[in-house]
Design an enzyme around this catalytic site. Structure first.
Site, PDB file in Angstrom:
ATOM      1  N   HIS A 160      51.612  37.046  36.147  1.00 48.53           N
ATOM      2  CA  HIS A 160      51.604  35.964  37.138  1.00 48.53           C
ATOM      3  C   HIS A 160      52.362  36.371  38.402  1.00 48.53           C
ATOM      4  O   HIS A 160      52.944  37.464  38.490  1.00 48.53           O
ATOM      5  CB  HIS A 160      52.218  34.701  36.529  1.00 48.53           C
ATOM      6  CG  HIS A 160      53.663  34.852  36.136  1.00 48.53           C
ATOM      7  ND1 HIS A 160      54.703  34.816  37.050  1.00 48.53           N
ATOM      8  CD2 HIS A 160      54.251  35.028  34.922  1.00 48.53           C
ATOM      9  CE1 HIS A 160      55.854  34.955  36.431  1.00 48.53           C
ATOM     10  NE2 HIS A 160      55.612  35.104  35.128  1.00 48.53           N
ATOM     11  N   ASP A 377      43.904  31.967  52.323  1.00 48.83           N
ATOM     12  CA  ASP A 377      45.213  32.258  51.736  1.00 48.83           C
ATOM     13  C   ASP A 377      46.273  32.211  52.836  1.00 48.83           C
ATOM     14  O   ASP A 377      46.224  32.983  53.788  1.00 48.83           O
ATOM     15  CB  ASP A 377      45.200  33.643  51.077  1.00 48.83           C
ATOM     16  CG  ASP A 377      46.390  33.870  50.158  1.00 48.83           C
ATOM     17  OD1 ASP A 377      47.467  33.341  50.444  1.00 48.83           O
ATOM     18  OD2 ASP A 377      46.221  34.574  49.142  1.00 48.83           O
ATOM     19  N   HIS A 405      45.579  30.494  48.133  1.00 51.83           N
ATOM     20  CA  HIS A 405      46.332  31.431  47.297  1.00 51.83           C
ATOM     21  C   HIS A 405      46.181  31.138  45.804  1.00 51.83           C
ATOM     22  O   HIS A 405      46.066  32.067  44.995  1.00 51.83           O
ATOM     23  CB  HIS A 405      47.814  31.370  47.682  1.00 51.83           C
ATOM     24  CG  HIS A 405      48.628  32.497  47.130  1.00 51.83           C
ATOM     25  ND1 HIS A 405      48.425  33.813  47.490  1.00 51.83           N
ATOM     26  CD2 HIS A 405      49.651  32.512  46.226  1.00 51.83           C
ATOM     27  CE1 HIS A 405      49.288  34.582  46.846  1.00 51.83           C
ATOM     28  NE2 HIS A 405      50.037  33.836  46.071  1.00 51.83           N
TER      29      HIS A 405
END
Length: 434
Positions: A160, A377, A405
């Site tokens: 992540h 983004d 994003h």
């Protein structure tokens, strides 16, 4: 002449924004300087000694400094502050005393700072004793859907991004991967989610790599694997891929923060300025700048939010009338200031220096590299994805129109999972056809 008058309103707006920026960040410099002194004395009062900070400039050219701070980004010491430049902060307190010069302070092992949360969920990792391992969620292949004649299992490691956790994968992509041959591993990186958050750790890129090796690769005896990473996780994934090029099957980078720099430029400084430029607008950029440039003000924010996260969670549940909050909200609280602060500088900024060598290794071995990013983004500039293509010409770049994003993954989970499986299958097919 008409062109001049047409540009005049924009020039005036830029001047006004510059003045506001200068005054506002001067005020923040003053506040951070004040909180530096405040934390020195309150830490000494509550814990017996002050917590080291990075307010004093250091001579970063000495061998002693390099040995003591291996993997530590220069941006931690190089952040400009008006009062630091004037020498006030250096006279007030020092970063390293002789007795605190090591990375590990034995008396701090297994302890949390008074400004960190000590609830059961936040310190559960301490129950494992000294054997620290990352929190890893494993999804084994669906045996009920197993294809006839297909008994081989392939491993996929998911990493992540910053201020996130394995939830971004387990709550979105894992349910959509229905193939019978993939074993999925979602990792909570060191200092985030349910993983350990040791206060004596400096959260360097190497620290993160070692924990992934210990908790995933060696723990599950992985001989080969695919990598999927989001945002900051892309830096760690690239370093891991470069360390295990013969084990890597493919790597998918989602919104990788990679900037092309010249030999004269410091990649760490470029990453800091591009991702956390000091500006009051837009709000997202201001938030990044605030938490990245101001060590002590950032600690104040973490004290208010993370230290009292259970209170905030109750309030949000009442306001939203929901029994369960989004994992995106929960992940904002699941770290310490120490872990987030050092990871931001030592991985996102410091890791920028390692990306060119890592990409060069992947280019040489002909690794399957795929880059995905949203066209809207606002965290990582879209140019970063195209920069990967410059360094690895065979890389495939996909710009998802209208996605930001996070929504490059969320909101299109099924399509994203299908794209991943297509990448993994194509690699397997290419190997089998040789």
């Amino acid at each position: 002449m008409a062109d001049y008058w047409g540009k005049l309103p924009r020039k005036i707006a830029d001047i006004i924004l510059y003045i506001i920026n200068s005054l506002f960040f001067f005020f923040l410099d003053l506040l951070d300087y004040t909180m530096c002194i405040f934390y020195k004395y309150i830490d000494e009062f509550l814990e017996g000694k002050s917590t080291p900070c990075y307010c004093q400039s250091q001579n970063r050219t000495t061998k002693e400094f390099e040995k003591r701070n291996d993997g530590v980004s220069g941006t931690l010491f190089g952040r400009k502050n008006v009062f630091k430049e004037m020498g006030f902060i250096g006279k007030t307190r020092r970063k390293f005393d002789d007795e605190d010069s090591g990375k590990t302070r034995g008396s701090d092992l297994g302890k949390t700072r008074w400004s960190d949360c000590g609830c059961e969920s936040c310190v559960s990792w301490m129950n494992n004793g000294g054997d620290l391992k990352l929190h890893v969620v494993v999804k084994d292949p669906l045996k009920g859907n197993q294809d006839l004649g297909n008994t081989s299992t392939e491993n996929v490691i998911f990493l992540h991004g910053f201020m996130s956790s394995s939830y971004i994968w387990t709550e979105t992509i894992f349910p959509e991967v229905v193939s019978s041959k993939y074993r999925l591993f979602a990792v909570d990186l060191l200092g985030f989610g349910s993983s350990p958050k040791p206060r004596e750790c400096l959260y360097t890129l190497n620290d993160h790599l070692e924990m992934i090796e210990k908790s995933v690769i060696r723990e599950f005896d992985l001989k080969s694997f695919h990598l999927v990473a989001h945002s900051m996780g892309c830096i760690i994934a690239l370093a891991l891929a470069a360390k295990y090029p013969n084990s890597l099957k493919s790597i998918t980078l989602v919104a990788p923060p990679y900037f092309i720099t010249s030999e004269e430029e410091d990649p760490s400084e470029i990453a800091l300025k591009r991702l956390a430029y000091k500006s009051v607008w837009p709000p997202l950029l201001f938030g990044s700048a605030f938490m990245t440039w101001y060590e002590h003000l950032g600690r104040c924010v973490c004290f208010v939010l993370c230290r009292h996260h259970r209170t905030w969670e109750k309030i949000l549940k009442l306001v939203k009338r929901k029994r369960k909050l989004s994992f995106l909200v929960m992940d904002l609280f699941r770290h310490t200031h120490h872990s987030a602060w050092h990871t931001m500088h030592n991985v996102i900024c410091g890791g920028a220096k390692m990306m060119d060598p890592c990409l060069e290794i992947l280019r040489r071995v002909g690794a399957r590299v795929t880059v995905v990013q949203g066209s809207r983004d606002q965290v990582v500039p879209v140019e970063c994805s195209n920069n990967i293509k410059v360094k690895v010409p065979d890389a495939e770049v996909k710009i998802i129109k209208g996605a930001n994003h996070n929504k490059v993954i969320m909101g299109r989970e099924k399509q994203f999972a299908e794209d991943l499986e297509h990448i993994w299958d194509s690699v397997t097919d290419a190997v089998n056809s040789r």
